[in-house]
Design an enzyme around this catalytic site. Structure first.
Site, PDB file in Angstrom:
ATOM      1  N   HIS A   1       0.833  -1.209   0.000  1.00 45.37           N
ATOM      2  CA  HIS A   1       0.000   0.000   0.000  1.00 45.37           C
ATOM      3  C   HIS A   1       0.866   1.257   0.000  1.00 45.37           C
ATOM      4  O   HIS A   1       0.574   2.227   0.700  1.00 45.37           O
ATOM      5  CB  HIS A   1      -0.954  -0.001   1.201  1.00 45.37           C
ATOM      6  CG  HIS A   1      -2.032  -1.048   1.128  1.00 45.37           C
ATOM      7  ND1 HIS A   1      -3.218  -0.859   0.459  1.00 45.37           N
ATOM      8  CD2 HIS A   1      -2.075  -2.313   1.628  1.00 45.37           C
ATOM      9  CE1 HIS A   1      -3.973  -1.958   0.560  1.00 45.37           C
ATOM     10  NE2 HIS A   1      -3.291  -2.861   1.258  1.00 45.37           N
TER      11      HIS A   1
ATOM     12  N   ASP B   1      -0.755  -5.493   5.580  1.00 50.18           N
ATOM     13  CA  ASP B   1      -1.777  -6.280   4.903  1.00 50.18           C
ATOM     14  C   ASP B   1      -1.584  -6.269   3.385  1.00 50.18           C
ATOM     15  O   ASP B   1      -0.968  -5.376   2.826  1.00 50.18           O
ATOM     16  CB  ASP B   1      -3.173  -5.746   5.232  1.00 50.18           C
ATOM     17  CG  ASP B   1      -3.374  -4.304   4.785  1.00 50.18           C
ATOM     18  OD1 ASP B   1      -2.410  -3.515   4.903  1.00 50.18           O
ATOM     19  OD2 ASP B   1      -4.467  -3.957   4.320  1.00 50.18           O
ATOM     20  N   GLU B   2      -2.121  -7.284   2.743  1.00 51.97           N
ATOM     21  CA  GLU B   2      -2.297  -7.358   1.293  1.00 51.97           C
ATOM     22  C   GLU B   2      -1.006  -7.110   0.509  1.00 51.97           C
ATOM     23  O   GLU B   2      -0.991  -6.407  -0.489  1.00 51.97           O
ATOM     24  CB  GLU B   2      -3.388  -6.375   0.852  1.00 51.97           C
ATOM     25  CG  GLU B   2      -4.749  -6.733   1.437  1.00 51.97           C
ATOM     26  CD  GLU B   2      -5.837  -5.753   1.066  1.00 51.97           C
ATOM     27  OE1 GLU B   2      -6.989  -6.197   0.862  1.00 51.97           O
ATOM     28  OE2 GLU B   2      -5.554  -4.541   1.015  1.00 51.97           O
ATOM     29  N   CYS B   3       0.064  -7.718   0.954  1.00 51.17           N
ATOM     30  CA  CYS B   3       1.348  -7.618   0.239  1.00 51.17           C
ATOM     31  C   CYS B   3       1.435  -8.775  -0.757  1.00 51.17           C
ATOM     32  O   CYS B   3       2.264  -9.686  -0.622  1.00 51.17           O
ATOM     33  CB  CYS B   3       2.503  -7.640   1.238  1.00 51.17           C
ATOM     34  SG  CYS B   3       2.467  -6.255   2.388  1.00 51.17           S
ATOM     35  N   LEU B   4       0.581  -8.724  -1.754  1.00 52.72           N
ATOM     36  CA  LEU B   4       0.378  -9.886  -2.626  1.00 52.72           C
ATOM     37  C   LEU B   4       1.555 -10.145  -3.548  1.00 52.72           C
ATOM     38  O   LEU B   4       1.762 -11.274  -3.988  1.00 52.72           O
ATOM     39  CB  LEU B   4      -0.899  -9.678  -3.452  1.00 52.72           C
ATOM     40  CG  LEU B   4      -2.172  -9.368  -2.653  1.00 52.72           C
ATOM     41  CD1 LEU B   4      -3.363  -9.219  -3.584  1.00 52.72           C
ATOM     42  CD2 LEU B   4      -2.436 -10.435  -1.606  1.00 52.72           C
TER      43      LEU B   4
END
Length: 501
Positions: free
Chosen positions: A226, A307-310
């Site tokens: 992000h 979060d959401e460190c894809l």
């Protein structure tokens, strides 16, 4: 006046004993007691009723008195009695303040006058952390809008505002050591809307306003993902965007652009950005940013995202989280991270995890959440399919998203934090938070429409015991409906209950 049964109280108190009759609240009534609390109650009563009450050194019959006595209840608890006068006694200043919030809900129109039912209340919260989150990164909200959000939340006995200050769409906090973050990274919001940022004086104003209402502010600097907005200012600190199939599909479905290095990101896809985890300069940046952020916010917590460190290699993610949580702890704050960080074996001891998975968690999500407790930390529960205020409250609602499902008022109310993660009961739960992400939220009015009345449901879950009096759906639905006149007076653009229940 005959007062409704159940009383229009949200969250409902631990104990309520009704007495006969009502006590009139005339314009001649006075308020006595703690100066700060009486001044605030005087202002809030004037806004609620139009009555501008005087003050007194000692309360007499028909007056209101607000005091603090540590022998009453426990932390943030209070006793409220209405007999020949109104008396609020808090265990501490916060408890007395929350007692005044109960009084404001009890004040009801009686023809052209106002009155309060005679009763005795004893009350205290279930959880120490009762929060709401406002995402000011995807859409920016100015200082006055944030202060109004604080007022709305504290009236429901929330004591924490989590500010999501940074994301792909914008960086909203001025940092002296890295001034280009706001000079270049704050100009826009999602969908190409105007951006903005907070100066340090702005933050001090927000923190002071929150403290007056016995709320702390938890800042979030979202890392290591992000972070697209960082690259607008300091491109050497971030990796090129990493595309994924879901990102491409969402961009096509929504008609939104894909992220491009060096250009503001106007969409709301996730998982494509990361700082350069192997670059030592990144950790200098993290230390500077977290040091300056921690100095601005006097509360005990510092949220670092996670979060959401894809597109990030799991080993790189683990190395970053282990180091970043320790940098956060070195500021003197307790680190907080989203539950994915619980997958890191070496997350700093004492780090608090914020769980945003489903009410029925996957085995991996449950294990990640439990690991924070095993590492001397605790959990904040924010299940996305029950507590996320940005989820649509009905399938055809014009605002909100549905990736976690449709969350109507009944669903928002019908869960218990102690049953979400197996083996994690009240002793390991710091509290509950209702996040409002702002992909589709472009104005404060949008925020009200999505948040209310569902924020009241989460507030009762955070404050009231699951087996307490009136702690059931039919009662809650009736009680929250009776708050509508007060919400209208306060200017809250809530969604009518019948549309989302």
């Amino acid at each position: 006046m005959v007062f409704p049964d159940p009383l229009p109280l949200v969250p409902f108190p631990v104990s309520v004993q009704r007495l006969d009759g009502t006590l009139p609240l005339p314009a001649t009534a006075r308020i006595a007691g703690d100066d700060a609390l009486t001044a605030l109650l005087r202002d809030d009563l004037a806004a609620r009723t139009g009555l501008v009450l005087g003050t007194a050194g000692t309360a007499s019959a028909g007056d209101i008195e607000v005091h603090i006595d540590s022998a009453v209840s426990h932390d943030e608890g209070y006793a409220l009695t209405v007999t020949d006068r109104i008396r609020i006694v808090g265990h501490d200043a916060a408890g007395a303040y929350f007692g005044t919030r109960t009084l404001l809900q009890l004040v009801q129109a009686d023809g052209d006058a106002w009155s309060v039912p005679r009763l005795e209340i004893e009350d205290a919260p279930r959880f120490a952390y009762r929060g709401v989150m406002l995402d000011v990164a995807r859409h920016f909200f100015d200082v006055d809008a944030v202060k109004r959000w604080i007022d709305r939340a504290s009236d429901l006995k929330a004591n924490t505002l989590h500010l999501h200050l940074t994301d792909d769409q914008g960086w909203r906090l001025h940092i002296d050591a890295w001034p280009l973050l706001t000079e270049r990274g704050a100009a826009t919001s999602a969908l190409g809307d105007p951006g903005g940022f907070y100066t340090k004086d702005d933050i001090r104003e927000i923190v002071t306003h929150a403290a007056r209402r016995h709320m702390i502010v938890v800042p979030e600097i979202d890392l290591p993902g992000h972070t697209h907005a960082i690259g607008l200012a300091y491109p050497e600190l971030v990796e090129p965007p990493v595309m994924n199939d879901a990102l491409r599909a969402d961009a096509e479905r929504l008609g939104q652009p894909l992220p491009v290095a060096g250009e503001p990101y106007l969409g709301w896809g996730v998982g494509h950005s990361s700082v350069r985890i192997g670059d030592e300069r990144v950790y200098e940046f993290v230390a500077d940013v977290l040091d300056e952020t921690a100095a601005l916010f006097p509360g005990p917590y510092l949220h670092i995202g996670g979060d959401e460190c894809l597109g990030t290699d799991p080993a790189d993610f683990a190395a970053f989280i282990a180091r970043a949580t320790r940098i956060a702890a070195d500021t003197g704050k307790t680190p907080v991270a989203w539950h994915e960080a619980g997958a890191v074996a070496d997350v700093a001891p004492g780090t608090v995890g914020q769980y945003w998975g489903a009410l029925d968690p996957s085995e991996a999500h449950a294990a990640d959440a439990a690991h924070f407790v095993a590492r001397e930390g605790a959990l904040i529960l924010s299940p996305s399919d029950a507590a996320y205020l940005d989820m649509k409250p009905s399938a055809d609602f014009p605002l909100g998203l549905t990736w976690a499902g449709v969350v109507d008022l009944h669903r928002a109310y019908g869960w218990d934090p102690a049953t979400v993660v197996d083996g994690i009961d009240d002793s390991a739960i710091l509290g509950v938070e209702a996040p409002l992400w702002t992909e589709t939220v472009r104005t404060p009015e949008d925020a009200d429409r999505l948040a209310f009345p569902r924020a009241a449901a989460i507030a009762e879950i955070a404050w009231s015991s699951p087996d307490g009096p009136e702690r059931e759906w039919a009662s809650f639905r009736d009680r929250v409906a009776r708050l509508a006149p007060a919400w209208k007076t306060a200017g809250i653009r809530f969604t009518p209950i019948e549309e989302i229940a």
